[in-house]
Design a protein around this motif. Structure first.
Motif, PDB file in Angstrom:
ATOM      1  N   HIS A  41     -23.722  61.345  -5.474  1.00 52.95           N
ATOM      2  CA  HIS A  41     -24.289  62.497  -6.483  1.00 52.95           C
ATOM      3  C   HIS A  41     -25.119  63.512  -5.391  1.00 52.95           C
ATOM      4  O   HIS A  41     -26.154  63.892  -6.186  1.00 52.95           O
ATOM      5  N   GLY A  42     -24.979  63.555  -4.180  1.00 53.88           N
ATOM      6  CA  GLY A  42     -25.487  64.245  -3.267  1.00 53.88           C
ATOM      7  C   GLY A  42     -24.948  65.767  -3.330  1.00 53.88           C
ATOM      8  O   GLY A  42     -24.139  66.024  -3.872  1.00 53.88           O
ATOM      9  N   ARG A  43     -25.237  66.503  -2.297  1.00 55.52           N
ATOM     10  CA  ARG A  43     -24.677  67.680  -1.897  1.00 55.52           C
ATOM     11  C   ARG A  43     -23.313  67.768  -1.279  1.00 55.52           C
ATOM     12  O   ARG A  43     -23.273  66.881  -0.594  1.00 55.52           O
ATOM     13  N   VAL A  44     -22.530  68.695  -1.551  1.00 47.64           N
ATOM     14  CA  VAL A  44     -21.229  68.743  -0.790  1.00 47.64           C
ATOM     15  C   VAL A  44     -21.626  68.979   0.777  1.00 47.64           C
ATOM     16  O   VAL A  44     -22.643  69.428   1.215  1.00 47.64           O
ATOM     17  N   THR A  45     -20.566  68.087   1.395  1.00 42.78           N
ATOM     18  CA  THR A  45     -20.843  67.959   2.837  1.00 42.78           C
ATOM     19  C   THR A  45     -19.752  68.722   3.709  1.00 42.78           C
ATOM     20  O   THR A  45     -19.846  68.878   4.838  1.00 42.78           O
ATOM     21  N   SER A  46     -18.654  69.144   3.044  1.00 40.30           N
ATOM     22  CA  SER A  46     -17.686  69.759   3.830  1.00 40.30           C
ATOM     23  C   SER A  46     -16.611  70.401   2.954  1.00 40.30           C
ATOM     24  O   SER A  46     -16.617  70.367   1.553  1.00 40.30           O
ATOM     25  N   THR A  47     -15.599  71.173   3.542  1.00 40.93           N
ATOM     26  CA  THR A  47     -14.328  71.406   2.987  1.00 40.93           C
ATOM     27  C   THR A  47     -13.646  70.410   3.770  1.00 40.93           C
ATOM     28  O   THR A  47     -13.768  69.933   4.634  1.00 40.93           O
ATOM     29  N   GLN A  48     -12.426  70.337   2.972  1.00 41.49           N
ATOM     30  CA  GLN A  48     -11.173  69.630   3.680  1.00 41.49           C
ATOM     31  C   GLN A  48     -10.036  69.704   2.849  1.00 41.49           C
ATOM     32  O   GLN A  48      -9.928  70.065   1.603  1.00 41.49           O
ATOM     33  N   ARG A 172     -18.246  81.597  13.517  1.00 38.60           N
ATOM     34  CA  ARG A 172     -18.139  81.983  12.191  1.00 38.60           C
ATOM     35  C   ARG A 172     -19.524  81.499  11.354  1.00 38.60           C
ATOM     36  O   ARG A 172     -19.945  80.590  11.658  1.00 38.60           O
ATOM     37  N   SER A 173     -19.581  82.245  10.163  1.00 37.16           N
ATOM     38  CA  SER A 173     -20.793  81.648   9.381  1.00 37.16           C
ATOM     39  C   SER A 173     -19.999  81.180   8.286  1.00 37.16           C
ATOM     40  O   SER A 173     -18.905  81.700   7.713  1.00 37.16           O
ATOM     41  N   LEU A 174     -20.394  80.041   7.682  1.00 37.26           N
ATOM     42  CA  LEU A 174     -19.601  79.040   6.668  1.00 37.26           C
ATOM     43  C   LEU A 174     -20.431  79.147   5.093  1.00 37.26           C
ATOM     44  O   LEU A 174     -21.684  78.987   5.190  1.00 37.26           O
ATOM     45  N   ALA A 175     -19.630  79.417   4.434  1.00 38.41           N
ATOM     46  CA  ALA A 175     -20.275  79.394   2.841  1.00 38.41           C
ATOM     47  C   ALA A 175     -19.018  78.718   2.106  1.00 38.41           C
ATOM     48  O   ALA A 175     -18.090  79.148   1.780  1.00 38.41           O
ATOM     49  N   VAL A 176     -19.649  77.500   1.340  1.00 41.52           N
ATOM     50  CA  VAL A 176     -18.768  76.976   0.369  1.00 41.52           C
ATOM     51  C   VAL A 176     -19.251  76.732  -0.943  1.00 41.52           C
ATOM     52  O   VAL A 176     -20.511  76.524  -1.126  1.00 41.52           O
ATOM     53  N   ALA A 242     -27.342  81.819  -7.218  1.00 38.69           N
ATOM     54  CA  ALA A 242     -27.154  82.814  -6.301  1.00 38.69           C
ATOM     55  C   ALA A 242     -26.047  82.711  -5.304  1.00 38.69           C
ATOM     56  O   ALA A 242     -25.244  83.777  -5.065  1.00 38.69           O
ATOM     57  N   HIS A 243     -25.751  81.856  -4.617  1.00 41.45           N
ATOM     58  CA  HIS A 243     -24.803  81.545  -3.822  1.00 41.45           C
ATOM     59  C   HIS A 243     -23.406  81.690  -4.525  1.00 41.45           C
ATOM     60  O   HIS A 243     -22.750  82.618  -3.874  1.00 41.45           O
ATOM     61  N   LEU A 244     -23.245  81.121  -5.612  1.00 45.84           N
ATOM     62  CA  LEU A 244     -21.940  81.422  -6.232  1.00 45.84           C
ATOM     63  C   LEU A 244     -21.856  82.849  -6.685  1.00 45.84           C
ATOM     64  O   LEU A 244     -20.770  83.557  -6.411  1.00 45.84           O
ATOM     65  N   ALA A 272     -23.001  71.478  -5.380  1.00 50.18           N
ATOM     66  CA  ALA A 272     -21.664  72.035  -5.121  1.00 50.18           C
ATOM     67  C   ALA A 272     -21.664  73.177  -4.202  1.00 50.18           C
ATOM     68  O   ALA A 272     -20.576  73.702  -3.914  1.00 50.18           O
ATOM     69  N   THR A 273     -22.976  73.432  -3.455  1.00 44.94           N
ATOM     70  CA  THR A 273     -22.794  74.807  -2.371  1.00 44.94           C
ATOM     71  C   THR A 273     -23.221  74.274  -1.368  1.00 44.94           C
ATOM     72  O   THR A 273     -23.968  73.273  -1.084  1.00 44.94           O
ATOM     73  N   LEU A 274     -22.675  74.785  -0.007  1.00 46.31           N
ATOM     74  CA  LEU A 274     -23.310  74.423   1.288  1.00 46.31           C
ATOM     75  C   LEU A 274     -23.143  75.779   2.194  1.00 46.31           C
ATOM     76  O   LEU A 274     -21.973  76.495   1.904  1.00 46.31           O
ATOM     77  N   ALA A 275     -23.806  76.108   2.942  1.00 47.94           N
ATOM     78  CA  ALA A 275     -23.850  77.176   3.883  1.00 47.94           C
ATOM     79  C   ALA A 275     -24.374  76.667   5.219  1.00 47.94           C
ATOM     80  O   ALA A 275     -25.358  75.955   5.578  1.00 47.94           O
ATOM     81  N   GLY A 276     -23.907  77.339   6.308  1.00 53.14           N
ATOM     82  CA  GLY A 276     -24.321  76.755   7.772  1.00 53.14           C
ATOM     83  C   GLY A 276     -23.425  77.444   8.758  1.00 53.14           C
ATOM     84  O   GLY A 276     -22.603  78.443   8.479  1.00 53.14           O
TER      85      GLY A 276
END
Length: 416
Positions: A41-48, A172-176, A242-244, A272-276
């Motif tokens: 139930h936490g925040r997304v951690t990755s793409t895969q 790269r900057s990453l945004a999911v 705002a991320h979406l 559902a969002t992640l940036a870094g």
């Protein structure tokens, strides 16, 4: 019975832990920073996106397929590439067919289930964000300590391998964003596919069909060249809506051929969002703890590639597979420094080409790669070979990474 501690409950750590349990003869403890309920139930951690060969390794280690792709809606059968021309329409646009299906399962869903299954099978789970002093104390209680947590102070125990790490800063900057309501691409409405949109001087938009806690979804993943127009997600990092909105506006601006099918996208959940960003790095595999005891790194701890080629979870699966085989073959002998180095060396032999390919993808594509991408739009076997290289990256050494071999291969394809 040999006692093994695995610090970290991700793809590599849990796959290895399950493999050891199923093999028998090992008392296995997994240390996780969070319990399964918090992971889920936490925040997304990755793409895969796990491709066929890595999925096979995973199934062998677990002895079960928890997310059979048949009829599930998240089976991936293709991989496509689009590159815009001067008029912003795709000048290159093709789809390669995968010989083995791929799948992407949100790691919140996957790791929570794997952690619960590990405990059900008799493994020991310890919930603790381990510090270096914790690890040093615990190392005295186990025959082997493996660090599978790719973040935190513990990772700093493993020194950077400068000879194998060409980049010292993020490339790269990453945004999911995990979203519902993305429609299929019109040119292949019946084929679920990863879509790579390569936008020169700007970055990459990767769209990945996936399964999350609320069902099937798509992952909208921007990789932005530092300092460019995609490198702008810091300002919306704490605001998922705002991320979406920013994600969609950048798609409209730089990948308009993808915008219409994404225009009605909605976030799958509040997390559902992640940036870094992070710098790709290879580290030395053995850490000396303050007491002088040793710990062995695995997966992202020792080889952390940029996610541009989608190999993170695949390399983690390869790492777990390699380490499992090494441990089983080692028998009752001590897990000394020689064992640790040899185990990593075997893993590096499996991922060296993958790392070279990933690092090459971060640079502007050379002419022979552009020739390959163009030829894939004319010759289906080129498109298929490129797509299936994501499952077996060593194949890229025989054509994609070498301009002479690439030219020879394309000439043979044209002749046929």
């Amino acid at each position: 019975m040999r006692k093994i501690l695995i610090v970290g409950a991700g793809q590599a750590g849990l796959q290895l832990a399950h493999g050891l349990l199923l093999a028998g003869g090992y008392e296995v403890t997994v240390m996780s920073q969070r319990p399964a309920s918090e992971i889920r139930h936490g925040r997304v951690t990755s793409t895969q996106c796990m491709f066929g060969a890595a999925l096979e390794m995973e199934r062998r280690a677990l002895g079960v397929d928890l997310w059979s792709a048949a009829g599930s809606g998240h089976r991936i059968d293709g991989l496509g590439v689009s590159v815009p021309g001067p008029d912003a329409a795709p000048a290159i646009n093709w789809l390669g067919q995968l010989s083995q299906y791929a799948q992407s399962v949100d790691q919140r869903l996957k790791m929570a289930a794997w952690l619960e299954l590990f405990a059900e099978r008799g493994g020991t789970v310890v919930i603790n964000a381990a510090t270096v002093s914790d690890l040093d104390h615990l190392a005295a209680l186990y025959d082997l300590v493996i660090v599978a947590a790719g973040k935190g102070d513990i990772v700093e125990l493993f020194d950077r391998d400068a000879e194998r790490s060409p980049y010292s800063a993020p490339q790269r900057s990453l945004a999911v964003a995990y979203v519902h309501a993305v429609r299929p691409r019109e040119e292949h409405p019946d084929t679920s596919a990863v879509r790579f949109n390569l936008i020169p001087t700007v970055g990459e938009l990767i769209v990945i069909p996936a399964l999350t806690t609320s069902g099937t979804c798509d992952i909208l993943f921007w990789e932005g060249i530092p300092g460019g127009p995609i490198d702008t997600f810091d300002q919306v990092a704490d605001d998922p809506a705002a991320h979406l909105a920013h994600t969609l506006e950048l798609i409209r601006r730089f990948a308009p051929w993808e915008y219409e099918r994404c225009a009605e996208a909605e976030l799958t959940d509040p997390g559902a969002t992640l940036a870094g960003r992070y710098a790709p790095v290879v580290r030395h595999p053995i850490a000396a703890l303050p007491s002088g005891r040793l710990a062995l790194g695995i997966a992202d701890v020792v080889v952390a590639n940029d996610p541009i080629t989608g190999q993170g979870s695949n390399n983690a699966s390869r790492a777990a597979d390699t380490y499992l085989a090494a441990i089983l073959a080692h028998g009752d002998r001590p897990y000394d420094q020689a064992f640790m180095q040899a185990t990593f060396d075997s893993y590096w032999a499996r991922v060296a080409v993958c790392t070279a390919w990933t690092n090459a993808m971060l640079a502007p594509p050379p002419p022979h790669v552009l020739d390959i991408l163009g030829a894939a739009g004319q010759h289906q076997d080129v498109a298929d070979r490129f797509a299936n290289g994501f499952s077996a990256p060593d194949d890229f050494a025989d054509w994609l990474l070498d301009p002479i071999k690439a030219s020879t291969y394309l000439a043979a394809v044209t002749a046929r």
